[in-house]
Scaffold this active site. Structure first.
Site, PDB file in Angstrom:
ATOM      1  N   HIS A  98       1.165  -1.079   0.212  1.00  0.00           N
ATOM      2  CA  HIS A  98      -0.326  -0.293   0.572  1.00  0.00           C
ATOM      3  C   HIS A  98       0.932   1.539  -0.240  1.00  0.00           C
ATOM      4  O   HIS A  98       2.008   0.659   0.462  1.00  0.00           O
ATOM      5  CB  HIS A  98      -0.811   0.687   0.985  1.00  0.00           C
ATOM      6  N   ASP A 100       0.079   5.197   1.329  1.00  0.00           N
ATOM      7  CA  ASP A 100      -0.256   5.211   3.032  1.00  0.00           C
ATOM      8  C   ASP A 100      -1.091   6.010   2.793  1.00  0.00           C
ATOM      9  O   ASP A 100      -1.096   7.517   1.763  1.00  0.00           O
ATOM     10  CB  ASP A 100       0.810   5.751   4.017  1.00  0.00           C
ATOM     11  N   HIS A 252       4.972  -0.036  -0.306  1.00  0.00           N
ATOM     12  CA  HIS A 252       5.404  -0.887   1.390  1.00  0.00           C
ATOM     13  C   HIS A 252       4.601  -1.736   1.890  1.00  0.00           C
ATOM     14  O   HIS A 252       3.971  -1.871   1.849  1.00  0.00           O
ATOM     15  CB  HIS A 252       5.843   0.057   2.321  1.00  0.00           C
ATOM     16  N   ARG A 267       5.101   6.612  13.254  1.00  0.00           N
ATOM     17  CA  ARG A 267       5.451   7.187  12.525  1.00  0.00           C
ATOM     18  C   ARG A 267       4.718   8.771  12.634  1.00  0.00           C
ATOM     19  O   ARG A 267       3.797   8.902  13.122  1.00  0.00           O
ATOM     20  CB  ARG A 267       4.409   6.243  11.232  1.00  0.00           C
TER      21      ARG A 267
END
Ligand code: SIN
Length: 302
Positions: A98, A100, A252, A267
């Site tokens: 995917h 983000d 990723h 994150r």
């Protein structure tokens, strides 16, 4: 003259940057080099960066405004820091290719992930170069998808909300806040001008302007592109490693092979612009030669 070192992990995607300390403010020159490395390599890595939450946020703010994720657990003090923690009772689930937050109207420019607790073995993250994945498509598929849009949504997170007992009213509020956006299937990168595949297994539902059956076929072909090792790099984490990836240029996949061990990351996500496809935008970024042709490649072993 800057002293940053750039060590590529693969021919097209991923580079580790050395001789840089992200705890202190960076000079304009160093920042420009980091930005250029991100554009060239789509994901950049740093080792031994024991950042405080404030330093993590300060580094990220060099690249734009930061988002607050509405569905994921956040830091108790700083809502812009998303905490992802897995252990024996909460196994990892980010093992799906995917980019983000493509369920947002303005998805992310990039994500900056700091490894707090690495498992003793496993828990690597793979990154796939979506420019190379596009370049490697057959020409007739490129012609078919250039200029088309696809619908994205946050259905996975919505199911999580339902499991946790969210009321109809709460769900309606989320649905109104995040109306299922349409993004180009092929995205022109706003800084490099390069074209990349911009549909992903986690959040894309349907290619528009074709039959549902053709949409399924196209998505299968496009998702498969991320799976070719020739388009990928793989990062082995240590505590205090950082990955900074460009969500406009790569996808990723966090490998979920470390159970029952723990893995804990923080994150920070930089807000991007509205995705577009411009058939006429010239390429200003580094253009790799002779792409591997993905689904068209035939091994002599076949
Ligand atoms: C993510 O999907 O944003 C998390 C990636 C990772 O934990 O390596």
């Amino acid at each position: 003259m800057s002293t940053i070192s750039v060590s590529p992990l693969s021919p097209t995607i991923g580079a580790e940057l050395g001789n840089i300390d992200l705890r202190s403010p960076l000079s304009a020159e160093t920042l420009a080099e980091v930005r250029q490395a991100l554009l060239d390599w789509k994901v950049i890595f740093f080792r031994d960066q024991d950042l405080t939450p404030e330093q993590h946020l300060a580094f990220a703010r060099n690249f734009g405004d930061l988002e607050v994720h509405p569905f994921a657990p956040e830091h108790p003090v700083y809502p812009e820091i998303l905490q992802i923690t897995h252990h024996a009772d909460a196994p990892g689930y980010e093992n799906l290719w995917h980019s983000d937050v493509t369920w947002r109207l303005q998805p992310s420019l990039g994500s900056i992930l700091l490894m707090k607790e690495a498992p003793p073995l496993g828990g690597d993250t793979l990154f796939a170069d979506m420019y190379a994945a596009y370049d490697g498509l057959p020409d007739d598929i490129k012609e078919e998808i250039d200029g088309k849009n696809a619908r994205h949504d946050f259905a996975g997170f919505r199911r999580g909300l339902v499991r946790k007992g969210a009321t109809e009213e709460e769900l309606a509020t989320f649905d109104a806040a995040y109306p299922h956006p349409e993004h180009p299937v092929v995205r022109t990168h706003p800084e490099t001008g390069r074209r990349g595949i911009y549909v992903n297994q986690a959040f894309t539902r349907q290619v528009l302007g074709v039959t549902p059956e053709r949409s399924e076929e196209l998505l299968r072909i496009l998702y498969r592109q991320a799976s070719f090792p020739e388009y990928q790099c793989r990062f082995r984490w240590e505590a205090n490693s950082i990955a900074f990836w460009d969500n406009r240029a790569c996808q990723h996949y966090a490998v979920s092979d470390y159970w029952p061990h723990g893995r804990s990351v923080e994150r920070v996500t930089v807000i991007g612009d509205t995705p577009y496809f411009d058939p006429d935008q010239p390429v200003t970024g580094r253009q790799e030669e002779r792409p591997f042709r993905g689904s068209m490649q035939r091994s002599i072993l076949a």
